[in-house]
Motif scaffolding. Structure first.
Motif, PDB file in Angstrom:
ATOM      1  N   LEU A 134      24.607  51.092  41.026  1.00  0.00           N
ATOM      2  CA  LEU A 134      23.441  50.066  41.306  1.00  0.00           C
ATOM      3  C   LEU A 134      22.150  50.508  41.395  1.00  0.00           C
ATOM      4  CD1 LEU A 134      24.137  47.375  44.268  1.00  0.00           C
ATOM      5  CD2 LEU A 134      21.885  48.084  43.596  1.00  0.00           C
ATOM      6  N   GLU A 135      21.974  51.836  42.170  1.00  0.00           N
ATOM      7  CA  GLU A 135      20.762  52.436  41.956  1.00  0.00           C
ATOM      8  C   GLU A 135      21.070  53.676  41.901  1.00  0.00           C
ATOM      9  OE1 GLU A 135      17.286  51.818  45.074  1.00  0.00           O
ATOM     10  OE2 GLU A 135      18.843  53.017  46.103  1.00  0.00           O
ATOM     11  N   PRO A 136      20.923  54.261  40.654  1.00  0.00           N
ATOM     12  CA  PRO A 136      21.176  55.697  40.344  1.00  0.00           C
ATOM     13  C   PRO A 136      20.621  56.704  41.086  1.00  0.00           C
ATOM     14  CG  PRO A 136      20.786  54.381  38.354  1.00  0.00           C
ATOM     15  CD  PRO A 136      20.210  53.563  39.477  1.00  0.00           C
ATOM     16  N   ALA A 137      21.148  57.688  41.281  1.00  0.00           N
ATOM     17  CA  ALA A 137      20.877  58.920  41.967  1.00  0.00           C
ATOM     18  C   ALA A 137      19.932  59.481  41.215  1.00  0.00           C
ATOM     19  CB  ALA A 137      21.770  59.852  42.579  1.00  0.00           C
ATOM     20  N   THR A 249      26.101  58.973  38.967  1.00  0.00           N
ATOM     21  CA  THR A 249      26.245  58.949  40.467  1.00  0.00           C
ATOM     22  C   THR A 249      25.112  58.089  40.973  1.00  0.00           C
ATOM     23  OG1 THR A 249      25.048  61.002  41.088  1.00  0.00           O
ATOM     24  CG2 THR A 249      27.286  61.044  40.716  1.00  0.00           C
ATOM     25  N   GLY A 250      25.333  57.769  42.039  1.00  0.00           N
ATOM     26  CA  GLY A 250      24.182  56.930  42.862  1.00  0.00           C
ATOM     27  C   GLY A 250      24.922  55.865  44.060  1.00  0.00           C
ATOM     28  N   THR A 251      23.955  55.097  44.548  1.00  0.00           N
ATOM     29  CA  THR A 251      24.148  54.006  45.428  1.00  0.00           C
ATOM     30  C   THR A 251      24.722  52.876  44.961  1.00  0.00           C
ATOM     31  OG1 THR A 251      22.377  54.967  46.878  1.00  0.00           O
ATOM     32  CG2 THR A 251      23.458  52.719  47.464  1.00  0.00           C
ATOM     33  N   GLY A 252      26.241  52.340  45.320  1.00  0.00           N
ATOM     34  CA  GLY A 252      26.677  51.099  44.968  1.00  0.00           C
ATOM     35  C   GLY A 252      27.131  51.272  43.560  1.00  0.00           C
ATOM     36  N   ARG A 253      27.746  50.219  43.032  1.00  0.00           N
ATOM     37  CA  ARG A 253      28.175  50.110  41.735  1.00  0.00           C
ATOM     38  C   ARG A 253      27.942  48.716  41.251  1.00  0.00           C
ATOM     39  NH1 ARG A 253      27.907  54.721  42.373  1.00  0.00           N
ATOM     40  NH2 ARG A 253      29.414  56.353  41.629  1.00  0.00           N
ATOM     41  N   VAL A 254      27.688  48.600  39.956  1.00  0.00           N
ATOM     42  CA  VAL A 254      27.846  47.078  38.932  1.00  0.00           C
ATOM     43  C   VAL A 254      28.763  46.951  38.144  1.00  0.00           C
ATOM     44  CG1 VAL A 254      26.261  45.621  37.846  1.00  0.00           C
ATOM     45  CG2 VAL A 254      25.157  46.940  39.578  1.00  0.00           C
ATOM     46  N   GLY A 255      29.645  46.027  38.269  1.00  0.00           N
ATOM     47  CA  GLY A 255      30.551  46.025  37.095  1.00  0.00           C
ATOM     48  C   GLY A 255      30.763  44.555  36.845  1.00  0.00           C
ATOM     49  N   GLU A 256      31.976  44.228  35.954  1.00  0.00           N
ATOM     50  CA  GLU A 256      32.293  42.948  35.387  1.00  0.00           C
ATOM     51  C   GLU A 256      33.808  42.561  35.592  1.00  0.00           C
ATOM     52  OE1 GLU A 256      31.201  42.872  31.137  1.00  0.00           O
ATOM     53  OE2 GLU A 256      29.056  42.651  31.750  1.00  0.00           O
ATOM     54  N   VAL A 257      33.900  41.206  35.904  1.00  0.00           N
ATOM     55  CA  VAL A 257      35.206  40.715  36.012  1.00  0.00           C
ATOM     56  C   VAL A 257      35.397  39.525  35.108  1.00  0.00           C
ATOM     57  CG1 VAL A 257      35.663  41.419  38.571  1.00  0.00           C
ATOM     58  CG2 VAL A 257      34.315  39.108  38.010  1.00  0.00           C
ATOM     59  N   GLU A 258      36.424  38.936  34.556  1.00  0.00           N
ATOM     60  CA  GLU A 258      36.899  37.937  34.207  1.00  0.00           C
ATOM     61  C   GLU A 258      36.038  36.859  34.602  1.00  0.00           C
ATOM     62  OE1 GLU A 258      40.508  38.519  36.482  1.00  0.00           O
ATOM     63  OE2 GLU A 258      39.064  39.746  35.208  1.00  0.00           O
ATOM     64  N   GLU A 259      35.471  35.956  33.976  1.00  0.00           N
ATOM     65  CA  GLU A 259      34.850  34.740  34.443  1.00  0.00           C
ATOM     66  C   GLU A 259      35.598  34.014  35.423  1.00  0.00           C
ATOM     67  OE1 GLU A 259      32.758  30.798  32.245  1.00  0.00           O
ATOM     68  OE2 GLU A 259      32.003  32.806  31.923  1.00  0.00           O
ATOM     69  N   GLN A 260      34.984  33.495  36.367  1.00  0.00           N
ATOM     70  CA  GLN A 260      35.835  32.724  37.579  1.00  0.00           C
ATOM     71  C   GLN A 260      34.789  32.101  38.264  1.00  0.00           C
ATOM     72  OE1 GLN A 260      37.881  35.802  40.376  1.00  0.00           O
ATOM     73  NE2 GLN A 260      37.313  36.888  38.570  1.00  0.00           N
TER      74      GLN A 260
END
Length: 380
Positions: A134-137, A249-260
């Motif tokens: 989410l916020e790259p180190a 590496t970095g703070t948090g993560r961002v990713g995807e899920v199937e639409e719902q």
């Protein structure tokens, strides 16, 4: 305290080295307190227990199971103390572990940002794919050093540079690049040339050596170069390299899920995490479409401004405060999914257990504590 442990067990120092390799203490925030808290590095380790919090009850569980090492996420001693008497909560916890011969190690903010760390574990538990920080180190600042060495002395200089910390790239060390060429110079009166004669032009077969080094090692590497180089006045230069912006590496993560729908995604979060009295709190339209999700294990309202500017539909974290969450919603940000701090970070424990089993095999027993240390015990 166990005295009949098998002779082929790893030492505590070996297990600590493994954990520090995965979650380097140097990457922890400056205010944090991580690493080995108590224990003899030379003692063997036959059992390792993992937990989120070093509470008294967790310590008793570790002791009763016969653990030789308790690995926790939250520090026992985040703030300075003047004593560890058994009349204090921290003293009671440490006393139980010490009496049982169980060491204590903390991996906190150094585990938050790491690959295979807390936020990544949370994101994976929720089924997110294509993860990025989410916020790259910030990448470690690096230099490139170039020097010119007589061919016969090149290997000695390369070795000296490597021993000083140059040429380490990821899982490789002693990396360098060399190009043959000719060095030309004329020693002046007062010179004491290693090659050539004062006043006469000299042509020498040389090698151009280039190495990358951490900027923090610049002084040590240059000193090693000057000490190993045969020339009285060697030629060298240092260039500061740019950050490529490819941090994993970095703070948090961002990713995807199937639409719902948001309602469906909230149910997914509740099913993926250990049950707590806190449950899963949601701010947003239940029918809002969720496809891209940001997460931060632990207290994450410090990232709200960052999340607002991302192309995400929901943000999963813990300990969101009333006013920041309300203002976030007023600005039309992503939906907020607030989960119990303990539950979110518990998802990291099985990840560490798998890494330990892969590294140590069946020589060491492992256990993930399921004791809920979330402070909220019921809802009325």
């Amino acid at each position: 305290m166990p005295t009949d442990l098998p002779a082929d067990l790893p030492l505590l120092s070996d297990v600590v080295d493994l954990l520090h390799g995965w979650y380097p203490p140097a990457t922890a925030d400056s205010w944090d307190a991580v690493g080995l808290v108590s224990g003899d590095p030379d003692r063997p380790v036959g059992k390792v227990m993992l937990a989120v919090d070093p509470t008294y009850d967790v310590a008793r569980e570790a002791a009763e199971w016969g653990a030789d090492l308790l690995v926790v996420h939250h520090p026992l001693f985040l703030k300075p103390v003047h004593g560890v008497a058994a009349t204090t909560p921290k003293g009671r916890t440490l006393g139980v572990l010490t009496e049982a011969g169980c060491a204590l190690l903390t991996a906190h903010t150094n585990a938050d940002q790491a690959i295979g760390g807390v936020s990544e574990a949370l994101a994976t538990a929720l089924g997110l794919t294509g993860l990025v920080p989410l916020e790259p180190a910030p990448a470690e600042q690096c230099d490139k050093l170039t020097t010119f060495v007589p061919t016969a002395d090149a290997e000695r200089v390369r070795q000296a540079l490597a021993e000083a910390g140059a040429g380490r790239l990821g899982d490789y060390e002693a990396a360098s690049f060399s190009t043959p060429g000719e060095g030309r110079f004329r020693p002046l009166p007062g010179a004491d040339p290693a090659i050539g004669t004062v006043g006469e032009a000299e042509v020498v077969e040389e090698v151009r050596i280039e190495v990358v080094l951490p900027r923090r090692r610049r002084t040590a590497v240059v000193r090693a170069l000057l000490a190993a180089h045969p020339y009285e006045e060697p030629a060298w230069d240092v260039v500061e390299t740019a950050d490529a912006g490819l941090a994993e590496t970095g703070t948090g993560r961002v990713g995807e899920v199937e639409e719902q729908s948001l309602r469906s995604f909230a149910d997914r979060v509740a099913a993926a995490l250990p049950a707590t009295a806190h449950g899963v709190r949601v701010a947003g339209d239940p029918e809002r479409v969720v496809r891209r999700v940001a997460v931060c294990g632990g207290a994450g309202d410090f990232l709200l401004d960052k999340v607002r500017g991302l192309d995400v539909d929901a943000y999963v974290t813990s300990d969101l405060r009333h006013h920041p969450a309300g203002e976030f919603a007023e600005h039309g940000g992503p939906a907020l999914v607030d989960v119990a701090h303990w539950a979110a970070e518990w998802t990291w424990l099985p990840v560490v257990e798998r890494k330990l089993v892969a590294a140590l095999g069946d020589t060491v027993g492992t256990r993930v504590s399921t004791l809920c240390t979330d402070p909220w015990t019921f809802r009325s």
